[in-house]
Scaffold this motif. Structure first.
Motif, PDB file in Angstrom:
ATOM      1  N   ASN A   1       0.861  -1.180   0.000  1.00 21.94           N
ATOM      2  CA  ASN A   1       0.000   0.000   0.000  1.00 21.94           C
ATOM      3  C   ASN A   1       0.893   1.225   0.000  1.00 21.94           C
ATOM      4  OD1 ASN A   1      -2.480  -1.364   0.107  1.00 21.94           O
ATOM      5  ND2 ASN A   1      -2.339  -1.599   2.321  1.00 21.94           N
ATOM      6  N   ASP A   2       0.912   1.956  -1.096  1.00 21.56           N
ATOM      7  CA  ASP A   2       1.757   3.136  -1.166  1.00 21.56           C
ATOM      8  C   ASP A   2       1.199   4.222  -0.257  1.00 21.56           C
ATOM      9  OD1 ASP A   2       3.510   2.022  -2.967  1.00 21.56           O
ATOM     10  OD2 ASP A   2       2.316   2.638  -4.699  1.00 21.56           O
ATOM     11  N   PHE A   3       1.961   4.511   0.800  1.00 24.83           N
ATOM     12  CA  PHE A   3       1.549   5.550   1.740  1.00 24.83           C
ATOM     13  C   PHE A   3       1.907   6.913   1.163  1.00 24.83           C
ATOM     14  CE2 PHE A   3       3.170   8.176   5.379  1.00 24.83           C
ATOM     15  CZ  PHE A   3       1.921   8.622   5.788  1.00 24.83           C
ATOM     16  N   SER A   4       0.934   7.811   1.129  1.00 29.72           N
ATOM     17  CA  SER A   4       1.163   9.160   0.586  1.00 29.72           C
ATOM     18  C   SER A   4       1.175  10.176   1.727  1.00 29.72           C
ATOM     19  CB  SER A   4       0.062   9.530  -0.408  1.00 29.72           C
ATOM     20  OG  SER A   4       0.021   8.608  -1.465  1.00 29.72           O
ATOM     21  N   PRO A   5       2.365  10.679   2.084  1.00 27.20           N
ATOM     22  CA  PRO A   5       2.431  11.707   3.124  1.00 27.20           C
ATOM     23  C   PRO A   5       1.652  12.949   2.708  1.00 27.20           C
ATOM     24  CG  PRO A   5       4.613  10.821   2.650  1.00 27.20           C
ATOM     25  CD  PRO A   5       3.696  10.321   1.579  1.00 27.20           C
ATOM     26  N   SER A   6       0.871  13.499   3.621  1.00 29.54           N
ATOM     27  CA  SER A   6       0.096  14.709   3.330  1.00 29.54           C
ATOM     28  C   SER A   6       1.030  15.918   3.284  1.00 29.54           C
ATOM     29  CB  SER A   6      -0.968  14.919   4.410  1.00 29.54           C
ATOM     30  OG  SER A   6      -0.348  15.193   5.657  1.00 29.54           O
ATOM     31  N   ASP A   7       0.531  17.026   2.728  1.00 32.20           N
ATOM     32  CA  ASP A   7       1.317  18.270   2.686  1.00 32.20           C
ATOM     33  C   ASP A   7       1.674  18.715   4.100  1.00 32.20           C
ATOM     34  OD1 ASP A   7       1.155  18.295  -0.049  1.00 32.20           O
ATOM     35  OD2 ASP A   7      -0.531  19.690  -0.143  1.00 32.20           O
ATOM     36  N   GLU A   8       0.729  18.537   5.033  1.00 37.61           N
ATOM     37  CA  GLU A   8       0.972  18.938   6.423  1.00 37.61           C
ATOM     38  C   GLU A   8       2.103  18.105   7.039  1.00 37.61           C
ATOM     39  OE1 GLU A   8      -1.345  19.421  10.732  1.00 37.61           O
ATOM     40  OE2 GLU A   8      -2.392  18.564   8.999  1.00 37.61           O
ATOM     41  N   LEU A   9       2.089  16.787   6.762  1.00 39.09           N
ATOM     42  CA  LEU A   9       3.144  15.919   7.290  1.00 39.09           C
ATOM     43  C   LEU A   9       4.495  16.292   6.698  1.00 39.09           C
ATOM     44  CD1 LEU A   9       4.283  13.540   8.849  1.00 39.09           C
ATOM     45  CD2 LEU A   9       3.433  12.009   7.051  1.00 39.09           C
ATOM     46  N   ASN A  10       4.537  16.517   5.387  1.00 31.99           N
ATOM     47  CA  ASN A  10       5.788  16.918   4.741  1.00 31.99           C
ATOM     48  C   ASN A  10       6.325  18.222   5.320  1.00 31.99           C
ATOM     49  OD1 ASN A  10       6.319  14.831   2.920  1.00 31.99           O
ATOM     50  ND2 ASN A  10       4.870  15.629   1.423  1.00 31.99           N
ATOM     51  N   GLU A  11       5.425  19.138   5.632  1.00 30.40           N
ATOM     52  CA  GLU A  11       5.834  20.429   6.199  1.00 30.40           C
ATOM     53  C   GLU A  11       6.429  20.243   7.586  1.00 30.40           C
ATOM     54  OE1 GLU A  11       6.760  24.163   5.581  1.00 30.40           O
ATOM     55  OE2 GLU A  11       5.664  22.941   4.121  1.00 30.40           O
ATOM     56  N   HIS A  12       5.807  19.384   8.384  1.00 31.14           N
ATOM     57  CA  HIS A  12       6.346  19.091   9.720  1.00 31.14           C
ATOM     58  C   HIS A  12       7.727  18.435   9.615  1.00 31.14           C
ATOM     59  CE1 HIS A  12       3.294  20.121  12.717  1.00 31.14           C
ATOM     60  NE2 HIS A  12       2.375  19.777  11.813  1.00 31.14           N
ATOM     61  N   ALA A  13       7.871  17.523   8.646  1.00 31.02           N
ATOM     62  CA  ALA A  13       9.157  16.843   8.453  1.00 31.02           C
ATOM     63  C   ALA A  13      10.235  17.842   8.038  1.00 31.02           C
ATOM     64  CB  ALA A  13       9.015  15.740   7.407  1.00 31.02           C
ATOM     65  N   LYS A  14       9.891  18.743   7.112  1.00 32.91           N
ATOM     66  CA  LYS A  14      10.856  19.739   6.644  1.00 32.91           C
ATOM     67  C   LYS A  14      11.256  20.690   7.769  1.00 32.91           C
ATOM     68  CE  LYS A  14       9.359  19.789   1.805  1.00 32.91           C
ATOM     69  NZ  LYS A  14       8.621  20.537   0.766  1.00 32.91           N
ATOM     70  N   ASN A  15      10.278  21.115   8.572  1.00 32.70           N
ATOM     71  CA  ASN A  15      10.573  22.017   9.687  1.00 32.70           C
ATOM     72  C   ASN A  15      11.483  21.351  10.709  1.00 32.70           C
ATOM     73  OD1 ASN A  15       9.014  24.059   8.593  1.00 32.70           O
ATOM     74  ND2 ASN A  15       7.181  23.520   9.756  1.00 32.70           N
TER      75      ASN A  15
END
Length: 203
Positions: free
Chosen positions: A116-130
């Motif tokens: 199952n390809d998990f798709s990180p949400s924009d919010e999750l990606n933003e938290h990861a980048k921060n």
């Protein structure tokens, strides 16, 4: 709900351990028991993988990690080995045999999980980048797609083996919420560490 391939069942040597890996994750193992030395030797000779069912505190989980031997790191005079392994898939045990007629080690049939390809949400990606911005000295590194890949997201929040197993059963939305909460917690820890370091240097 964890989805499995309903038709294809595969027979592998099994090595129960208190380790649960996601595809792409690597770890090292020290092999010393005769039965598992035989398993590793068989896998190397036949270019085969073996399964690691997750061994809980009291019971053996039906879930596990299918792994390939990447490299022999060290051979000891007494025959023991240090090996590097990498997970290629997760699975559910269909049938477990404690001992095979011709082998010392456990064997059994496993049913691979459907990817199952998990798709990180924009919010999750933003938290990861921060989080990476705070963690890394070079702010340009945070832009690398590899740094916010699935495996790095999992590694960054330090999921336990039990949390990884629970994670598999979550919906995409719940997976995102779960990881966002983890990143928020890691942000707090990182901020506290920096405050301690600053106070240390000020004194």
């Amino acid at each position: 709900i964890i989805k499995f391939m309903s038709i294809n069942k595969f027979y592998y040597g099994l090595f129960p351990l208190r380790i649960f890996l996601f595809p792409g994750e690597q770890t090292t193992l020290h092999i010393f028991e005769p039965r598992y030395l035989q398993l590793v030797t068989d896998c190397l000779n036949d270019d085969e993988s073996f399964g690691i069912p997750y061994q809980g505190k009291t019971t053996l989980s039906e879930l596990g990690s299918l792994v390939k031997i990447v490299q022999i790191l060290k051979k000891y005079e007494n025959g023991e080995l240090d090996i590097l392994i990498e997970c290629s898939a997760n699975f559910k045990i269909n049938h477990f045999e404690t001992k095979n007629e011709s082998k010392l080690y456990p064997c059994g049939t496993i049913v691979p999980l459907i990817n199952n390809d998990f798709s990180p949400s924009d919010e999750l990606n933003e938290h990861a980048k921060n989080y990476l911005t705070q963690l890394l000295e070079n702010p340009d590194e945070k832009k690398s797609a590899e740094l916010i890949s699935f495996n790095n997201l999992i590694n960054l929040v330090n999921l336990t083996d039990e949390e990884k197993i629970k994670f598999l059963s979550f919906s995409d939305e719940k997976k995102n919420d779960f990881l966002i909460k983890k990143f928020k917690f890691m942000d707090i820890l990182l901020s506290q560490e920096k405050m301690v370091d600053q106070n240390f240097y000020l004194n």
